[in-house]
Design an enzyme around this catalytic site. Structure first.
Site, PDB file in Angstrom:
ATOM      1  N   THR A  37      11.176  53.794  52.630  1.00  0.00           N
ATOM      2  CA  THR A  37      11.546  52.391  52.869  1.00  0.00           C
ATOM      3  C   THR A  37      10.357  51.604  53.421  1.00  0.00           C
ATOM      4  OG1 THR A  37      12.396  52.967  55.065  1.00  0.00           O
ATOM      5  CG2 THR A  37      13.998  52.869  53.266  1.00  0.00           C
ATOM      6  N   ALA A 116      12.645  56.799  68.536  1.00  0.00           N
ATOM      7  CA  ALA A 116      13.382  55.552  68.296  1.00  0.00           C
ATOM      8  C   ALA A 116      14.861  55.857  68.145  1.00  0.00           C
ATOM      9  CB  ALA A 116      12.852  54.874  67.030  1.00  0.00           C
ATOM     10  N   TYR A 147      23.803  57.646  60.080  1.00  0.00           N
ATOM     11  CA  TYR A 147      22.729  57.082  60.904  1.00  0.00           C
ATOM     12  C   TYR A 147      23.048  57.285  62.387  1.00  0.00           C
ATOM     13  CZ  TYR A 147      19.312  53.585  62.521  1.00  0.00           C
ATOM     14  OH  TYR A 147      18.267  52.932  63.133  1.00  0.00           O
ATOM     15  N   ARG A 188      20.057  43.369  55.642  1.00  0.00           N
ATOM     16  CA  ARG A 188      20.482  42.930  56.964  1.00  0.00           C
ATOM     17  C   ARG A 188      20.760  41.427  56.955  1.00  0.00           C
ATOM     18  NH1 ARG A 188      16.271  46.348  59.109  1.00  0.00           N
ATOM     19  NH2 ARG A 188      17.135  48.026  60.372  1.00  0.00           N
TER      20      ARG A 188
HETATM   21  N1  UDP Z   1      26.206  40.596  57.556  1.00  0.00           N
HETATM   22  C1  UDP Z   1      26.665  39.484  56.909  1.00  0.00           C
HETATM   23  N2  UDP Z   1      26.081  39.145  55.714  1.00  0.00           N
HETATM   24  C2  UDP Z   1      25.060  39.849  55.149  1.00  0.00           C
HETATM   25  C3  UDP Z   1      24.572  40.972  55.837  1.00  0.00           C
HETATM   26  C4  UDP Z   1      25.163  41.330  57.037  1.00  0.00           C
HETATM   27  O1  UDP Z   1      27.583  38.806  57.381  1.00  0.00           O
HETATM   28  O2  UDP Z   1      24.594  39.470  54.059  1.00  0.00           O
HETATM   29  C5  UDP Z   1      26.833  40.963  58.837  1.00  0.00           C
HETATM   30  C6  UDP Z   1      27.161  42.452  58.990  1.00  0.00           C
HETATM   31  O3  UDP Z   1      28.430  42.746  58.456  1.00  0.00           O
HETATM   32  C7  UDP Z   1      27.119  42.604  60.494  1.00  0.00           C
HETATM   33  C8  UDP Z   1      26.050  41.600  60.933  1.00  0.00           C
HETATM   34  O4  UDP Z   1      25.925  40.671  59.861  1.00  0.00           O
HETATM   35  O5  UDP Z   1      28.344  42.233  61.074  1.00  0.00           O
HETATM   36  C9  UDP Z   1      24.695  42.222  61.206  1.00  0.00           C
HETATM   37  O6  UDP Z   1      24.421  43.065  60.155  1.00  0.00           O
HETATM   38  P1  UDP Z   1      23.014  43.734  59.902  1.00  0.00           P
HETATM   39  O7  UDP Z   1      23.082  44.408  58.587  1.00  0.00           O
HETATM   40  O8  UDP Z   1      21.947  42.747  60.131  1.00  0.00           O
HETATM   41  O9  UDP Z   1      22.832  44.851  61.019  1.00  0.00           O
HETATM   42  P2  UDP Z   1      23.806  45.752  61.917  1.00  0.00           P
HETATM   43  O10 UDP Z   1      23.697  45.134  63.253  1.00  0.00           O
HETATM   44  O11 UDP Z   1      25.229  45.707  61.405  1.00  0.00           O
HETATM   45  O12 UDP Z   1      23.209  47.095  61.822  1.00  0.00           O
END
Ligand code: UDP
Length: 315
Positions: A37, A116, A147, A188
């Site tokens: 990645t 980490a 994870y 994300r």
């Molecule tokens: N999320 C969202 N739309 C996206 C991607 C993520 O609403 O296109 C939401 C996801 O469901 C989570 C939050 O944003 O509730 C943060 O997600 P992220 O993948 O950034 O990281 P996480 O903290 O969940 O590991």
């Protein structure tokens, strides 16, 4: 003689910023990555620096480093939900076997090792904000389990090497972090929303957007990690920015910031998506004298600029 540091996952988002910081602080940096990645683009500005060396290697298989090593930072792992859903076995292996190999290396070299960990070890937390003494609420067999449990194992084995072998170990629990070199398409929320806003596409909020996150700028995170490595503290430390925001508010913030005409739409919430997340950083403040210096509006300026260039170049 310069101190030598091995950074695994050194070509990734966080790893590459750590390489920059350690070079700036006068260390010799050995960057290890299997580029699953990570990307060479993140470290191309370091190629040619005589204190920088890149080694293509999968730490889950085997780790061999000739010569002295004073510090190890273990940052190799898929880390975004879509990455570890696509690569569940690699994710479990790098958190378990990879960590075991690096602890063995640290023991052989008498090096200090920092691993980490993540706010994901708290799962969908029942305690808010999350303090380090909260044990978490994780579903081991859910999609995020690969994870979360890999990182929980990483903490357990690291602590065992500390207590049983007297190894100098550090554990950082990283909360949501952002900044330049995040992949636009890593799935994300932050890069997804900014990418969608810049391309004028709909912004995809999952669920009703009432779930919260707390976003930390990468330079702050790196500074916390640097301080933790040089401290004499061996228990886990949360590093993150406690400024909590709902995902819907964040989507609105991105629309405003980019001046985009994008609409916000609502999609299904992924399984086991944590409802709230905010670090309690009292320990980092007390032990490391650390607290975040960048507000979200400050940190988003260089981040947006980075993503604008990426979108323009079609990346
Ligand atoms: N999320 C969202 N739309 C996206 C991607 C993520 O609403 O296109 C939401 C996801 O469901 C989570 C939050 O944003 O509730 C943060 O997600 P992220 O993948 O950034 O990281 P996480 O903290 O969940 O590991």
């Amino acid at each position: 003689m310069k101190k030598r540091v091995l950074i695994t996952g050194g070509a990734g988002f966080l790893g590459s910023h750590l390489c920059d910081r350690f070079l700036k602080e006068g260390y010799s940096v050995l960057c290890m990555d299997n580029l699953l990645t990570g990307s060479k683009e993140n470290i191309e500005h370091l190629v040619g620096n005589e204190d920088f060396q890149f080694l293509h290697n999968n730490v889950s298989e085997f780790v061999h480093v000739p010569g002295d090593l004073h510090y190890i930072l273990h940052f190799a792992s898929p880390a975004s939900p879509i990455d570890y859903l696509k690569m569940p076995i690699q994710t479990l292996k790098v958190g378990s076997l990879g960590t075991l190999h690096l602890l063995g290396l640290a023991k052989e070299k008498k090096a200090t090792i920092l691993v980490a960990s993540t706010s994901e070890i708290y799962g969908d937390p029942l305690v808010h904000p999350q303090t380090e003494d909260y044990w978490g609420n994780v579903n081991p067999v859910g999609p995020r389990g690969v994870y979360d449990e890999a990182k929980r194992f990483l903490e357990a084995i690291t602590m065992a090497y500390h207590t049983f072998h007297g190894l100098d170990t550090k554990i950082v629990r990283i909360f949501n972090t952002y900044g330049p070199r995040m992949r636009l398409n890593d799935g994300r929320a932050l890069p997804a929303f900014i990418g969608q806003a810049l391309r004028g596409e709909d912004i995809t909020v999952f669920g009703d957007g009432s779930q919260t996150r707390s976003f930390c700028y990468v330079d702050d995170l790196v500074d916390g990690i640097y301080r933790l490595l040089l401290s004499n503290y061996n228990q886990p430390v949360n590093i993150g920015n406690p400024d909590e925001i709902t995902i819907l508010q964040f989507a609105e913030e991105v629309v405003k910031l980019t001046g985009s005409k994008s609409k916000i739409i609502f999609n299904d919430l992924p399984v086991d998506d944590p409802k709230q997340r905010k670090p309690d950083i009292s320990r980092a403040k007390e032990i490391l004298g650390w607290s975040p210096q960048f507000s979200r509006s400050q940190g988003l300026i260089p981040t947006l600029e980075y993503f604008q260039n990426k979108v323009q170049s079609g990346g």
